[in-house]
Design a protein around this motif. Structure first.
Motif, PDB file in Angstrom:
ATOM      1  N   GLN A  70      -8.646  -2.038  35.971  1.00 46.63           N
ATOM      2  CA  GLN A  70      -7.974  -0.864  35.427  1.00 46.63           C
ATOM      3  C   GLN A  70      -6.472  -0.955  35.687  1.00 46.63           C
ATOM      4  O   GLN A  70      -6.015  -1.764  36.493  1.00 46.63           O
ATOM      5  N   TYR A  71      -5.723  -0.115  34.983  1.00 50.54           N
ATOM      6  CA  TYR A  71      -4.276  -0.105  35.187  1.00 50.54           C
ATOM      7  C   TYR A  71      -3.960   0.234  36.643  1.00 50.54           C
ATOM      8  O   TYR A  71      -4.735   0.913  37.333  1.00 50.54           O
ATOM      9  N   VAL A  72      -2.825  -0.210  37.119  1.00 50.48           N
ATOM     10  CA  VAL A  72      -2.400   0.038  38.499  1.00 50.48           C
ATOM     11  C   VAL A  72      -0.997   0.634  38.497  1.00 50.48           C
ATOM     12  O   VAL A  72      -0.364   0.785  37.454  1.00 50.48           O
ATOM     13  N   HIS A  73      -0.504   0.940  39.682  1.00 51.01           N
ATOM     14  CA  HIS A  73       0.857   1.469  39.867  1.00 51.01           C
ATOM     15  C   HIS A  73       1.120   2.676  38.962  1.00 51.01           C
ATOM     16  O   HIS A  73       2.222   2.860  38.453  1.00 51.01           O
ATOM     17  N   ARG A  74       0.066   3.458  38.735  1.00 52.73           N
ATOM     18  CA  ARG A  74       0.142   4.722  37.992  1.00 52.73           C
ATOM     19  C   ARG A  74       0.822   4.559  36.636  1.00 52.73           C
ATOM     20  O   ARG A  74       1.574   5.398  36.181  1.00 52.73           O
ATOM     21  N   ARG A  75       0.556   3.441  35.983  1.00 52.10           N
ATOM     22  CA  ARG A  75       1.058   3.148  34.634  1.00 52.10           C
ATOM     23  C   ARG A  75       2.582   3.025  34.573  1.00 52.10           C
ATOM     24  O   ARG A  75       3.170   3.151  33.511  1.00 52.10           O
ATOM     25  N   GLU A  76       3.225   2.781  35.687  1.00 42.97           N
ATOM     26  CA  GLU A  76       4.657   2.500  35.654  1.00 42.97           C
ATOM     27  C   GLU A  76       4.864   1.038  35.262  1.00 42.97           C
ATOM     28  O   GLU A  76       3.916   0.265  35.161  1.00 42.97           O
ATOM     29  N   PHE A  77       6.111   0.634  35.034  1.00 45.05           N
ATOM     30  CA  PHE A  77       6.498  -0.756  34.742  1.00 45.05           C
ATOM     31  C   PHE A  77       5.857  -1.302  33.469  1.00 45.05           C
ATOM     32  O   PHE A  77       5.576  -2.493  33.354  1.00 45.05           O
ATOM     33  N   GLY A  78       5.613  -0.431  32.510  1.00 52.17           N
ATOM     34  CA  GLY A  78       5.029  -0.872  31.253  1.00 52.17           C
ATOM     35  C   GLY A  78       3.558  -1.222  31.342  1.00 52.17           C
ATOM     36  O   GLY A  78       3.000  -1.792  30.394  1.00 52.17           O
ATOM     37  N   ILE A  79       2.916  -0.909  32.452  1.00 53.83           N
ATOM     38  CA  ILE A  79       1.494  -1.257  32.638  1.00 53.83           C
ATOM     39  C   ILE A  79       0.620  -0.233  31.922  1.00 53.83           C
ATOM     40  O   ILE A  79       0.699   0.962  32.180  1.00 53.83           O
ATOM     41  N   THR A  80      -0.202  -0.708  30.999  1.00 55.60           N
ATOM     42  CA  THR A  80      -1.096   0.183  30.261  1.00 55.60           C
ATOM     43  C   THR A  80      -2.562  -0.212  30.387  1.00 55.60           C
ATOM     44  O   THR A  80      -3.433   0.509  29.909  1.00 55.60           O
ATOM     45  N   LYS A  81      -2.841  -1.377  30.991  1.00 60.95           N
ATOM     46  CA  LYS A  81      -4.227  -1.817  31.095  1.00 60.95           C
ATOM     47  C   LYS A  81      -4.394  -2.689  32.330  1.00 60.95           C
ATOM     48  O   LYS A  81      -3.418  -2.987  33.031  1.00 60.95           O
ATOM     49  N   GLY A  82      -5.647  -3.106  32.587  1.00 61.18           N
ATOM     50  CA  GLY A  82      -5.910  -3.855  33.810  1.00 61.18           C
ATOM     51  C   GLY A  82      -6.532  -5.211  33.604  1.00 61.18           C
ATOM     52  O   GLY A  82      -6.888  -5.889  34.576  1.00 61.18           O
ATOM     53  N   THR A  83      -6.697  -5.650  32.334  1.00 56.86           N
ATOM     54  CA  THR A  83      -7.272  -6.965  32.053  1.00 56.86           C
ATOM     55  C   THR A  83      -6.366  -7.731  31.098  1.00 56.86           C
ATOM     56  O   THR A  83      -5.745  -7.141  30.213  1.00 56.86           O
ATOM     57  N   PHE A  84      -6.349  -9.076  31.256  1.00 56.84           N
ATOM     58  CA  PHE A  84      -5.427  -9.910  30.494  1.00 56.84           C
ATOM     59  C   PHE A  84      -6.117 -11.245  30.176  1.00 56.84           C
ATOM     60  O   PHE A  84      -6.214 -12.132  31.036  1.00 56.84           O
ATOM     61  N   TRP A  85      -6.597 -11.386  28.946  1.00 54.07           N
ATOM     62  CA  TRP A  85      -7.268 -12.603  28.530  1.00 54.07           C
ATOM     63  C   TRP A  85      -6.265 -13.746  28.369  1.00 54.07           C
ATOM     64  O   TRP A  85      -5.150 -13.546  27.898  1.00 54.07           O
ATOM     65  N   SER A  86      -6.697 -14.945  28.732  1.00 54.02           N
ATOM     66  CA  SER A  86      -5.893 -16.132  28.446  1.00 54.02           C
ATOM     67  C   SER A  86      -5.926 -16.393  26.944  1.00 54.02           C
ATOM     68  O   SER A  86      -6.772 -15.844  26.227  1.00 54.02           O
ATOM     69  N   PRO A  87      -5.018 -17.220  26.421  1.00 53.35           N
ATOM     70  CA  PRO A  87      -4.935 -17.413  24.959  1.00 53.35           C
ATOM     71  C   PRO A  87      -6.255 -17.787  24.292  1.00 53.35           C
ATOM     72  O   PRO A  87      -6.580 -17.276  23.213  1.00 53.35           O
TER      73      PRO A  87
END
Length: 713
Positions: A179-196
Motif C-alpha cells: 500500500q501507499y506509504v508516507h501518507r501519500r506525500e512525495f507523489g506517492i499514490t500506490k504501493g506496488t511497482f511492476w518491472s517492465p
C-alpha cells in the motif's frame, strides 16, 4: 441594411439574450451541477489505441468508437456486446460501458467486480479473466505478464489465470504491505511497482508498530466504536519503510538494503529497462537532503548514489526518473533544483548531460517523446502562471516550440509515433474544446466544441487581475466575481474564499476562471466573491512557495491582506462587511485572518482547520515547519490557540468526525481555548465524514456555510 432595421435587430438580439440569461443557480446546482448536468460535453475515455497506427478512441452512447487520422470511424464494441460476453463467462452484467485500457489494437482490459477481463474485439469474447479475492484492494495489473498485484488487509498477493499466491503473510496489523506509504506525500499514490516485463514486483512494506494508535470514533454503531489509525505527528515517532522485490518465477522476496536511519523516506521508485536495477529517491527525515540511489534488484544490495540534492528549506521529490527508449544508460529527471520544475538528462553514472528546459516557469506535465527521442513534449506555465500550454523541445539544442493556438488550460495525449496530439483545453469563456493537432501545431480536425451549459444563467462579471504581494514586488493573481445586478454606486459585502497552501492554485484560466459555482451562488445573493493565490501556493516556483518555511500562516496572511487593501480601495466595497471561508489549509488561513486581523473580518467559516501544527502529520508538517523541537518559535507563532484572545467576529468551525487528515482534535482544542477565554464560537460536526464532505451531506454543508454568511454578514 436600413439603419432603423439594423437598430431593431440589435435591440431584439440584446433583448432575447437578456431574457435568456435569467436563471439563477440553486444551491444544489452550485454543488453538484458542475460535475453533472452543467458539466460541459466531453469525449469520454479519450485515448490513443495502443499500437493502433494513429487511431484514437472514445466512448459515446455505450459504444467504444475508434477513428484514424483521416477520420475513418469504426465501432469496436458496445455495452450490450460486452454484457453478452460477461454472461457467457458467468459474470454479472454492467449498467454502463466500463473504463478500459488498450492492450493492443484487438484487445482491451476492464474490471468487473473482482475480475480483470481481457476482451478481444474481433471475437467479442472475454479471452482471459483473472480473478482476485472479493475483498482485494489496490489492484495493479501488468499487461506484459498478465498478472495482478493486490492486497487483502495488510498483505500482498499476486494473481494470474492460474490462481492467486500470497506474497506476504504478516499477522501483525502494524505491518502493511503493498500500500501507499508516507501518507501519500512525495507523489506517492500506490504501493506496488511492476518491472517492465512484469517478472518482478517491487512493493512497499510499512512498519508502523512504533507509532501510537490514534483514536477515531464511529458514532453510528449501537455503541460507539473505536477505529484506531496510525497518525504520526510532527516531531514524534514515524513509521519505517522498506522495499521488497518479489520474483514471480521463484516466488522469493528480497528486501533492498536501504540502511539507516529507518525513519527516512523512500520515494519515486522506478525500474531500469533491463530489470536488473531499481532506483529510489531517498530523503532524510529533515527533508533537506535527497539521494537518488541505485540497488541491485536481484540481491537487494546498494550499488551507488547517482546524485544528491540539498536545500536550505526542503527538497520534495515528486516524479520518478524516466529512462530513455533509445539509450538504456540515459534517463530524464524532473526537478526543481534551479528554482522551477524543469527536465534534465543524466546517464547512469550520475553525470548530468544537459538541462533540457530552463527559465522562470514550470513544467507541469511531460507528455512523452517521439520514437527517435528528438523531441520531448510537455505542458508548462511558460506563457502565464495561470495558463497551461503545449510545447515541444528539441533535445539537441533546447529549442522550444509552442504547439497550441489558444490561451487557456491545455492537456494533451501524444500519439505513440509522436506525430499527433489530442489537445483538450478550457479558458474563461470556453467550456471545452478538443482538437486533433500535428506535432507542428496544425489543427487537423476539431473533435469537440462543447456548448455553454450555463448560457441561461445570470452571472456577474468574473475577472482575473494581479496585485503586489506583501514583499512589494511579486505579482499575485486574484479573481473577483461581482453580483449580476452590480451597481457601482452601491456598497457590497465581500466573501473571501481562501486556500493559500502548497500544492493548490485556485485562480486559473479555465472555464469561468476556475471559480466554484458556490461563489456565483453567493454573488447572486449580493456578495462580491474574491480569491487571491498568495505566496506559498502552487506552480510559481520554489522561492514563491518556500517563503512559508518554518512560519506557516505569516507571509500567506500578509499577502491575503494585500488583497483586502485592494478591496477596501474600491468605492463599492463595504469595509465593514468582509467575511472569509476556507477548508483544510484554507481553514487554517481563515483562522489566521480572523484572529490576526479581527478589525477587518466580520464573519468566518473554517472547515477542517489545522489549529496547531504540532498535531498535524509528520511528513507534511515537518517539511514546512521542521520539528517542534527545532522550531519552537515558529510553532508557537503559527498556533491559533495563542491568538484566540483577539477574536471579535462571528466564527464557525466545521469538522468531519472521522477526519484522518486534519484530526478533529484540532477543532476540539480550539473550542476548549475559546471556552477558557469566554469567546463565543459556533461549531458543526459531520458525524460520518472524513476530511471532505461528500454526497448529499455536501449540499447540507454548503447550506450551513451559506446561511452563516447570509445571517451574519
Amino acid at each position: 441594411m436600413h439603419k432603423t432595421l439594423k437598430l431593431l435587430v440589435v435591440f431584439l438580439f440584446i433583448g432575447t439574450t437578456a431574457l435568456a440569461q435569467t436563471k439563477e443557480l440553486t444551491l444544489k446546482d452550485a454543488i453538484w451541477g458542475r460535475y453533472r448536468e452543467y458539466n460541459p460535453a466531453q469525449l469520454h475515455q479519450l485515448s490513443w489505441v495502443k499500437n493502433g497506427k494513429d487511431t484514437y478512441s472514445y466512448v459515446e452512447k455505450h459504444m467504444l468508437i475508434g477513428k484514424n487520422i483521416k477520420g475513418k470511424e469504426v465501432e469496436y464494441t458496445s455495452t450490450i456486446q460486452i454484457n453478452n460476453a460477461l454472461r457467457d463467462a458467468g459474470q454479472d452484467t454492467l449498467k454502463h460501458f466500463p473504463a478500459i485500457t488498450w492492450i493492443n489494437p484487438d484487445e482491451i482490459r476492464f474490471t468487473n467486480d473482482n475480475h480483470f477481463n481481457l476482451y478481444q474485439l474481433k471475437t467479442q469474447k472475454i479471452a482471459q479473466s483473472i480473478s482476485v479475492k472479493s475483498d482485494g484492494k489496490f489492484a495493479d495489473f501488468n499487461s506484459d505478464s498478465r498478472k495482478v498485484a493486490f492486497t487483502v488487509d495488510n498483505n500482498l498477493w499476486v494473481a494470474d489465470e492460474n490462481g492467486m499466491k500470497a506474497v506476504t503473510t504478516d499477522q501483525n496489523p502494524g505491518i502493511v504491505n503493498g500500500q501507499y506509504v508516507h501518507r501519500r506525500e512525495f507523489g506517492i499514490t500506490k504501493g506496488t511497482f511492476w518491472s517492465p516485463k512484469g517478472d518482478l514486483l517491487a512493493f512497499y512494506r510499512k512498519d508502523e508498530t512504533m507509532v501510537r494508535d490514534y483514536p477515531i470514533v464511529d458514532f453510528m454503531t449501537r455503541e460507539a466504536e473505536l477505529k484506531s489509525v496510525k497518525y504520526p505527528m510532527a516531531g514524534m515517532k514515524s513509521h519505517h519503510v522498506t522495499v521488497g522485490i518479489y520474483n514471480c518465477k521463484t516466488q522469493k522476496t528480497v528486501f533492498l538494503k536501504t540502511g539507516k536511519p529507518l525513519d527516512h523516506y523512500l520515494t519515486n521508485i522506478s525500474w531500469g529497462p533491463a530489470e536488473k536495477y531499481i532506483y529510489i529517491a531517498e530523503l532524510n527525515r529533515d527533508q533537506d537532503h535527497m539521494k537518488l540511489n541505485q540497488y541491485n534488484a536481484v540481491t537487494g544490495e546498494f550499488v551507488k548514489t547517482l546524485y544528491e540534492e540539498t536545500s536550505d528549506t526542503y527538497v520534495e521529490p515528486l516524479h520518478p526518473i524516466v529512462f530513455s527508449k533509445t539509450n538504456p544508460n540515459h534517463f530524464y529527471r524532473w526537478s526543481r533544483k534551479d528554482g522551477y520544475f524543469h527536465v534534465y538528462l543524466y546517464d547512469t553514472s550520475g553525470e548530468m548531460l544537459k538541462e533540457i528546459t530552463k527559465g522562470p516557469w514550470e513544467i507541469t506535465d511531460i507528455l512523452g517523446f517521439d520514437p527517435a527521442e528528438k523531441y520531448m513534449y510537455f505542458v508548462s506555465t511558460k506563457v502565464s502562471p495561470i495558463d497551461r500550454n503545449i510545447y515541444k523541445v528539441q533535445l539537441s539544442n533546447g529549442k522550444i516550440t509552442r504547439l497550441d493556438n489558444a490561451d487557456g488550460t491545455h492537456q494533451a495525449l501524444l500519439s505513440e509515433d509522436g506525430k499527433y496530439l489530442l489537445d483538450t483545453y478550457q479558458s474563461k469563456n470556453v467550456p471545452r474544446v478538443t482538437n486533433l493537432i500535428t506535432n507542428k501545431g496544425k489543427v487537423v480536425r476539431n473533435l469537440l466544441t462543447a456548448a455553454n451549459t450555463l448560457k441561461d444563467f445570470r452571472f456577474g462579471k468574473n475577472s482575473i487581475f494581479t496585485i503586489k504581494a506583501a514583499d512589494g514586488k511579486t505579482d499575485l493573481y486574484c479573481r473577483m466575481i461581482l453580483p449580476a445586478d452590480f451597481d457601482s454606486t452601491k456598497k457590497y459585502p465581500v466573501i473571501v474564499y481562501v486556500y493559500g497552501g502548497p500544492h493548490a492554485q485556485l485562480v486559473r484560466n479555465t472555464w469561468h476562471n476556475n471559480a466554484r459555482f458556490w461563489q456565483y451562488y453567493m454573488a447572486q445573493k449580493g456578495y462580491i466573491a474574491f480569491t487571491v493565490d498568495n505566496r506559498g501556493s502552487d506552480n510559481r516556483g520554489a522561492a514563491f512557495e518556500n517563503v512559508i518555511h518554518r512560519h506557516l500562516g505569516i507571509n500567506e496572511t500578509a499577502d491575503q491582506m494585500k488583497g483586502i487593501d485592494y478591496l477596501e480601495s474600491l468605492p463599492y466595497v463595504d469595509k465593514n462587511r468582509i467575511g472569509v471561508h476556507g477548508w483544510s489549509f484554507g481553514g487554517f488561513m481563515t483562522l489566521n485572518l480572523m484572529l490576526r486581523h479581527p478589525e477587518v473580518f466580520k464573519v468566518g467559516v473554517a472547515g477542517g482547520p489545522v489549529v496547531d501544527w504540532k498535531m498535524y502529520e509528520v511528513m507534511y508538517g515537518e517539511r514546512y515547519m521542521d520539528t517542534p523541537q527545532e522550531n519552537p518559535e515558529g510553532y508557537k507563532e503559527s498556533n491559533m490557540l495563542n491568538h484566540v484572545s483577539s477574536l471579535k467576529g462571528k466564527l464557525m468551525l466545521i469538522h468531519g468526525a472521522e477526519d484522518q487528515t486534519v484530526v478533529m482534535q484540532q477543532s476540539m482544542k480550539f473550542l476548549r481555548e475559546c471556552i477558557k477565554q469566554q469567546k463565543q464560537v459556533d461549531f458543526f460536526v459531520y458525524p460520518t465524514s472524513v476530511h471532505n464532505v461528500h454526497g448529499i451531506d455536501r449540499v447540507h454543508l454548503m447550506r450551513k456555510v451559506s446561511d452563516y454568511f447570509l445571517e451574519n454578514l
